[in-house]
Write a protein that holds these residues in place. Structure first.
Motif, PDB file in Angstrom:
ATOM      1  N   GLU A   1      13.159  -1.198   3.351  1.00 30.56           N
ATOM      2  CA  GLU A   1      13.529  -0.115   2.296  1.00 30.56           C
ATOM      3  C   GLU A   1      13.686   0.976   3.207  1.00 30.56           C
ATOM      4  O   GLU A   1      12.967   2.044   2.867  1.00 30.56           O
ATOM      5  N   CYS A   2      14.476   0.819   4.226  1.00 36.90           N
ATOM      6  CA  CYS A   2      14.800   2.081   5.157  1.00 36.90           C
ATOM      7  C   CYS A   2      15.543   2.994   4.776  1.00 36.90           C
ATOM      8  O   CYS A   2      15.938   4.175   5.187  1.00 36.90           O
ATOM      9  N   GLU A   3      16.388   2.889   3.658  1.00 35.14           N
ATOM     10  CA  GLU A   3      17.203   3.767   3.395  1.00 35.14           C
ATOM     11  C   GLU A   3      16.459   4.922   2.632  1.00 35.14           C
ATOM     12  O   GLU A   3      15.494   5.010   1.981  1.00 35.14           O
ATOM     13  N   PRO A   4      17.187   6.031   3.077  1.00 33.07           N
ATOM     14  CA  PRO A   4      16.539   7.358   2.519  1.00 33.07           C
ATOM     15  C   PRO A   4      16.656   7.138   0.796  1.00 33.07           C
ATOM     16  O   PRO A   4      17.531   6.549   0.426  1.00 33.07           O
ATOM     17  N   TYR A   5      15.907   7.979   0.448  1.00 32.88           N
ATOM     18  CA  TYR A   5      15.882   8.134  -1.189  1.00 32.88           C
ATOM     19  C   TYR A   5      15.335   7.011  -1.885  1.00 32.88           C
ATOM     20  O   TYR A   5      14.850   7.022  -3.030  1.00 32.88           O
ATOM     21  N   LEU A   6      15.791   5.717  -1.415  1.00 31.45           N
ATOM     22  CA  LEU A   6      15.469   4.304  -2.251  1.00 31.45           C
ATOM     23  C   LEU A   6      13.882   4.270  -2.403  1.00 31.45           C
ATOM     24  O   LEU A   6      13.345   4.139  -1.187  1.00 31.45           O
ATOM     25  N   THR A   7      13.446   3.832  -3.447  1.00 32.62           N
ATOM     26  CA  THR A   7      11.865   3.651  -3.790  1.00 32.62           C
ATOM     27  C   THR A   7      11.623   2.568  -4.603  1.00 32.62           C
ATOM     28  O   THR A   7      10.599   2.197  -5.056  1.00 32.62           O
ATOM     29  N   CYS A   8      12.883   1.782  -5.237  1.00 30.58           N
ATOM     30  CA  CYS A   8      12.654   1.009  -6.177  1.00 30.58           C
ATOM     31  C   CYS A   8      11.949  -0.501  -5.689  1.00 30.58           C
ATOM     32  O   CYS A   8      10.922  -0.910  -6.372  1.00 30.58           O
ATOM     33  N   ASN A   9      12.215  -0.719  -4.332  1.00 32.57           N
ATOM     34  CA  ASN A   9      11.367  -1.992  -3.675  1.00 32.57           C
ATOM     35  C   ASN A   9       9.793  -1.624  -3.480  1.00 32.57           C
ATOM     36  O   ASN A   9       8.896  -2.231  -3.641  1.00 32.57           O
ATOM     37  N   ASP A  10       9.702  -0.273  -3.326  1.00 30.40           N
ATOM     38  CA  ASP A  10       8.193   0.219  -3.135  1.00 30.40           C
ATOM     39  C   ASP A  10       7.402  -0.039  -4.469  1.00 30.40           C
ATOM     40  O   ASP A  10       6.328  -0.725  -4.285  1.00 30.40           O
ATOM     41  N   GLN A  11       7.984   0.334  -5.416  1.00 35.38           N
ATOM     42  CA  GLN A  11       7.637   0.268  -6.762  1.00 35.38           C
ATOM     43  C   GLN A  11       7.410  -1.209  -7.274  1.00 35.38           C
ATOM     44  O   GLN A  11       6.200  -1.615  -7.613  1.00 35.38           O
ATOM     45  N   LEU A  12       8.480  -1.892  -6.894  1.00 33.56           N
ATOM     46  CA  LEU A  12       8.147  -3.330  -7.099  1.00 33.56           C
ATOM     47  C   LEU A  12       6.986  -4.062  -6.398  1.00 33.56           C
ATOM     48  O   LEU A  12       6.455  -5.001  -7.168  1.00 33.56           O
ATOM     49  N   MET A  13       6.768  -3.811  -5.225  1.00 30.01           N
ATOM     50  CA  MET A  13       5.785  -4.306  -4.476  1.00 30.01           C
ATOM     51  C   MET A  13       4.536  -3.977  -5.001  1.00 30.01           C
ATOM     52  O   MET A  13       3.507  -4.697  -5.233  1.00 30.01           O
ATOM     53  N   ARG A  14       4.386  -2.790  -5.407  1.00 30.02           N
ATOM     54  CA  ARG A  14       3.206  -2.178  -5.995  1.00 30.02           C
ATOM     55  C   ARG A  14       2.795  -2.822  -7.291  1.00 30.02           C
ATOM     56  O   ARG A  14       1.646  -2.887  -7.408  1.00 30.02           O
ATOM     57  N   MET A  15       3.971  -3.206  -8.127  1.00 33.32           N
ATOM     58  CA  MET A  15       3.643  -3.309  -9.740  1.00 33.32           C
ATOM     59  C   MET A  15       3.481  -5.000  -9.507  1.00 33.32           C
ATOM     60  O   MET A  15       2.811  -5.454 -10.519  1.00 33.32           O
ATOM     61  N   TYR A  16       4.288  -5.556  -8.926  1.00 35.71           N
ATOM     62  CA  TYR A  16       4.441  -7.073  -9.076  1.00 35.71           C
ATOM     63  C   TYR A  16       4.080  -7.884  -7.692  1.00 35.71           C
ATOM     64  O   TYR A  16       4.947  -8.533  -7.251  1.00 35.71           O
ATOM     65  N   PRO A  17       3.055  -7.405  -6.957  1.00 36.25           N
ATOM     66  CA  PRO A  17       2.776  -8.027  -5.625  1.00 36.25           C
ATOM     67  C   PRO A  17       2.533  -9.653  -5.650  1.00 36.25           C
ATOM     68  O   PRO A  17       3.102 -10.403  -5.019  1.00 36.25           O
ATOM     69  N   ASP A  18       1.751  -9.858  -6.709  1.00 30.91           N
ATOM     70  CA  ASP A  18       1.590 -11.513  -6.880  1.00 30.91           C
ATOM     71  C   ASP A  18       3.019 -12.206  -7.249  1.00 30.91           C
ATOM     72  O   ASP A  18       2.972 -13.403  -6.766  1.00 30.91           O
ATOM     73  N   GLU A  19       3.699 -11.680  -7.922  1.00 29.11           N
ATOM     74  CA  GLU A  19       5.026 -12.286  -8.029  1.00 29.11           C
ATOM     75  C   GLU A  19       5.751 -12.574  -7.070  1.00 29.11           C
ATOM     76  O   GLU A  19       6.611 -13.683  -6.804  1.00 29.11           O
ATOM     77  N   ILE A  20       5.822 -11.545  -6.070  1.00 27.20           N
ATOM     78  CA  ILE A  20       6.625 -11.663  -4.956  1.00 27.20           C
ATOM     79  C   ILE A  20       6.009 -12.502  -3.877  1.00 27.20           C
ATOM     80  O   ILE A  20       6.731 -13.455  -3.561  1.00 27.20           O
ATOM     81  N   VAL A  21       4.758 -12.643  -3.844  1.00 24.15           N
ATOM     82  CA  VAL A  21       4.125 -13.576  -2.887  1.00 24.15           C
ATOM     83  C   VAL A  21       4.237 -15.094  -3.453  1.00 24.15           C
ATOM     84  O   VAL A  21       4.705 -15.962  -2.675  1.00 24.15           O
ATOM     85  N   GLU A  22       4.371 -15.218  -4.876  1.00 22.41           N
ATOM     86  CA  GLU A  22       4.593 -16.516  -5.298  1.00 22.41           C
ATOM     87  C   GLU A  22       5.939 -16.918  -5.016  1.00 22.41           C
ATOM     88  O   GLU A  22       6.348 -18.053  -4.809  1.00 22.41           O
ATOM     89  N   GLY A  23       7.105 -16.069  -5.088  1.00 21.98           N
ATOM     90  CA  GLY A  23       8.425 -16.003  -5.000  1.00 21.98           C
ATOM     91  C   GLY A  23       8.454 -16.661  -3.459  1.00 21.98           C
ATOM     92  O   GLY A  23       9.237 -17.701  -3.013  1.00 21.98           O
TER      93      GLY A  23
END
Lengths: 450, 267
Positions: free
Chosen positions: A164-186
């Motif tokens: 997530e290198c684009e300035p301003y964008l933080t939604c993937n940051d939040q996604l990784m904080r809130m759903y880490p197990d889901e992403i790892v399972e994916g």
């Protein structure tokens, strides 16, 4: 040691505006518009007609051809019309318009977890295809095609792109904080398809919380590791991240699969997990509303088809006394400028950036001749010399541009334009030159003269 | 003394170089087809490149060698073709009507608008690639003048947001038509004036939303025509220039006034 690639720029991140705002599901009120072309490839074909009643997660348009994807409804209500509507790109595109009843009644059971212990690879791919998952990093390439390379054994790395290198964008940051197990399972599900692959989650070092969460989720998983990469633009471009992970420079003519890499945005992996474990199609994704012109910047899980104007309203509208100079779908580096905010959110839009100042307009006003300082060459992540490329374009020497300067390797990250002290629109020139040289090539292939 | 030596050295060097030049020019003489020079003299000489070769010299060479037809120059048209045929001793071939550029868009600043404020490179091709639609109309003239920049005769200019062809100056090379990213410029026979000045393929109501001067595909013109020379396909009228007799009946009936009138009635 921090991992990085050659070149790149350090634009101001402005991520503090929204980085600590948790994702929240946004339920829109107004009518929902679903353009039939939200992905790379052929537009989908509508399978509903005017007056039909629709539920959340119901398929409303079917993939037409190999490179295409289905479209699912993200609200419940009735089909109001199938007509041309203005979309993100300013064009009138054939779209399905649904009158939203505000109930959001689901079409199926998307909350009970299915038993996936005995699931076959074919079934995984089928569920991903049926869920209409496309690359959520911005390009919108249908994911099931990406996951079907000709030789699955040759894939060495499956990369989860959380840079997530684009300035301003933080939604993937939040996604990784809130759903880490889901992403790892994916990611684990994707790794099942490729027996020889190693899973790597690449995250920029300006997201310590996300790194901690993902590391914890990946603990004990032999095939998955988290790689902290240096915060730098364009770290999140697939070519840069592959270079960091595998050490391979991909030639411009090759796809990641050609060098044994499969790279997916963390949002896509989350969607894959939802699709395989819950059979939930892709009808929502995460999105950041940010910028110095907006009252309450935040992160949303947004339903496709929501109007951007409504999202702005949900973020408290514009700050008082601020005039909106520029609105972009995506971040300021690669985002697309809006003509009007009354257009629907696409599957692969990951941000809405609202700025009180238009940097491009300023640069155009202050543009001078090239100073030959060479800064563009030091930042180019593809190792090109933008200054000479621009000269070649001015003198219309496309042969030199293509064969000596390798201009076609440019992937239009815009780093050169960002750094240029003379304010020259270098990236735009290259974009045009690239398309023209492709057109010339095609004309030659078809055997026409000249 | 110094002057004398200098003069002598220079003189000897120049004689040697001169002899060398004479020798090499004899030794490496390339025979030029005398017809090439004659053909070259017949060609207009504005090196526009519309024939597909690098310029008039290159075309003359190709014609002399028989690789290109005698009527390969679209700018010169029939008179030039006849002259070249005389030089080459062949038939001039089928007479070809000279064609000139016609912009199929009427979207000036009064009738349609741009979306937002485009600040990138002032060039239509770049604007078309910017990822967004700069104009309200998906098909109309962008007005940044890429056609203007490639025209060798300054015959096309962007006036009030839309490209306009100066019929007196246009030589029919077709470079503008190749450049326009929206393919708005059509090469039509010089004698035919009746043509549809719109390229919008959307349905009537959608056209009206974005431009008050666009073709709405109402087919009134088709019903007027006695020669079956105008047709509506994909919500857009198009004139069949071979069949059109320039009567101007469709021009009068067109509710959007988007068909250009025949010669002698202005425009």
């Amino acid at each position: 040691m921090k991992f990085t690639f050659h070149g790149g720029v350090h634009p101001e991140g402005h991520k503090d505006l929204s980085r600590d705002v948790p994702l929240r599901l946004f339920d829109p009120k107004g009518e929902m518009v679903y353009p039939l072309s939200q992905h790379i490839g052929k537009p989908a074909r509508p399978i509903v007609k005017k007056g039909d009643s629709i539920l959340v997660g119901q398929r409303i348009a079917e993939a037409d051809g190999f490179v295409s994807a289905h479209i699912y409804s993200s609200c419940s209500g009735t089909v109001k019309a199938i007509e041309k509507r203005r979309t993100l790109f300013g064009r009138l595109q054939e779209s399905i318009v649904i009158d939203n009843d505000g109930q959001f009644t689901p079409a199926g059971d998307f909350t009970t977890r299915r038993d996936i212990s005995g699931i076959t690879n074919e079934e995984i791919l089928k569920r991903i295809k049926d869920a209409a998952i496309v690359g959520l990093g911005g390009a919108g390439f249908p994911t099931h095609i990406k996951l079907m390379p000709t030789e699955p054994e040759s894939i060495r790395f499956c990369i989860a792109n959380g840079a997530e290198c684009e300035p301003y964008l933080t939604c993937n940051d939040q996604l990784m904080r809130m759903y880490p197990d889901e992403i790892v399972e994916g990611l684990e599900l994707v790794l099942r398809l490729f027996p020889n692959a190693q899973g790597v989650i690449g995250i920029e070092d300006n997201k310590p919380e996300a790194i901690a969460a993902m590391t914890k989720a990946a603990e004990g998983k032999e095939k998955i590791k988290v790689l902290t990469v240096k915060a730098k633009y364009p770290q999140g471009s697939e070519r840069s991240l592959i270079k960091v992970v595998s050490g391979i420079d991909i030639p411009g003519t090759m796809l990641p699969a050609g060098v044994g890499c499969i790279i997916s945005n963390v949002g896509s992996l989350y969607a894959i997990q939802r699709a395989v474990c819950y059979e939930e199609p892709l009808y929502s994704h995460c999105l950041t509303v940010s910028g110095d012109a907006v009252q309450n910047p935040g992160n949303f899980i947004v339903r496709d088809g929501t109007s951007f104007a409504e999202l702005l309203e949900a973020s408290g509208g514009l700050k008082e006394g601020v005039t909106l100079k520029k609105a972009l779908a995506g971040g300021p580096m690669m985002g697309i400028a809006f003509g009007s905010l009354d257009v629907p959110v696409h599957k692969s839009t990951n941000g809405l950036t609202l700025l009180a100042e238009d940097a491009a307009e300023k640069a155009a006003e202050n543009m001078t001749a090239c100073l030959r300082c060479g800064r563009c060459a030091t930042v180019c992540p593809a190792g090109l010399v933008p200054q000479r490329m621009a000269e070649a374009i001015i003198s219309k020497d496309f042969d030199y541009f293509e064969n000596e300067l390798h201009g076609l390797e440019c992937f239009q990250c815009g780093s050169c334009t960002y750094i240029c002290p003379a304010g020259r629109p270098l990236m735009q020139e290259f974009k045009r030159a690239k398309s023209e040289s492709m057109i010339a090539k095609r004309a030659k292939k078809e055997g026409g003269k000249s | 003394m110094i002057i004398l030596i200098t003069t002598l050295v220079i003189a000897i060097v120049s004689i040697l170089v001169g002899a060398g030049l004479v020798f090499t020019s004899k030794k490496f003489y390339v025979e030029v087809d005398p017809r090439q020079t004659l053909v070259r003299e017949c060609l207009p000489g504005n090196n526009c490149g519309a024939c597909g070769y690098a310029g008039c010299d290159a075309l003359a060479g190709e014609i002399a060698m028989g690789n290109a037809p005698v009527n390969a120059c679209p700018v010169g048209g029939n008179p030039v073709a006849a002259k070249i045929a005389e030089v080459m001793g062949t038939e001039a071939g089928e007479p070809v009507d000279r064609k000139i550029a016609f912009v199929r868009c009427k979207g000036s600043c009064e009738v349609t608008h741009n979306q937002g404020n485009y600040v990138g490179l002032h060039d239509c091709r770049s604007a078309a690639l910017s990822g967004v639609n700069v104009t309200d109309c998906d098909y109309g003239c962008l007005g940044f003048g890429s056609c203007e920049s490639v025209c060798p005769e300054q015959a096309i200019k962007v006036v009030n947001g839309v490209a306009v062809v100066n019929r007196m100056r246009c030589v029919g090379c077709g470079l503008c038509a190749k450049t326009c990213p929206r393919g708005l410029i059509e090469m039509i026979p010089e004698k035919k004036r009746v043509a549809v000045q719109c390229s919008n393929k959307d349905r009537g109501p959608d056209v009206k939303k974005v431009c008050s001067a666009g073709c709405i595909g109402c087919t009134l013109c088709v019903r007027q025509c006695e020669n079956d020379a105008i047709h509506v396909a994909e919500n857009l009228a198009h004139v069949d220039y071979d069949a059109c007799i320039q009567c101007g009946k469709c021009v009068e009936k067109c509710p959007a006034k988007v068909i250009t009138p025949p010669a002698g009635t202005g425009a």
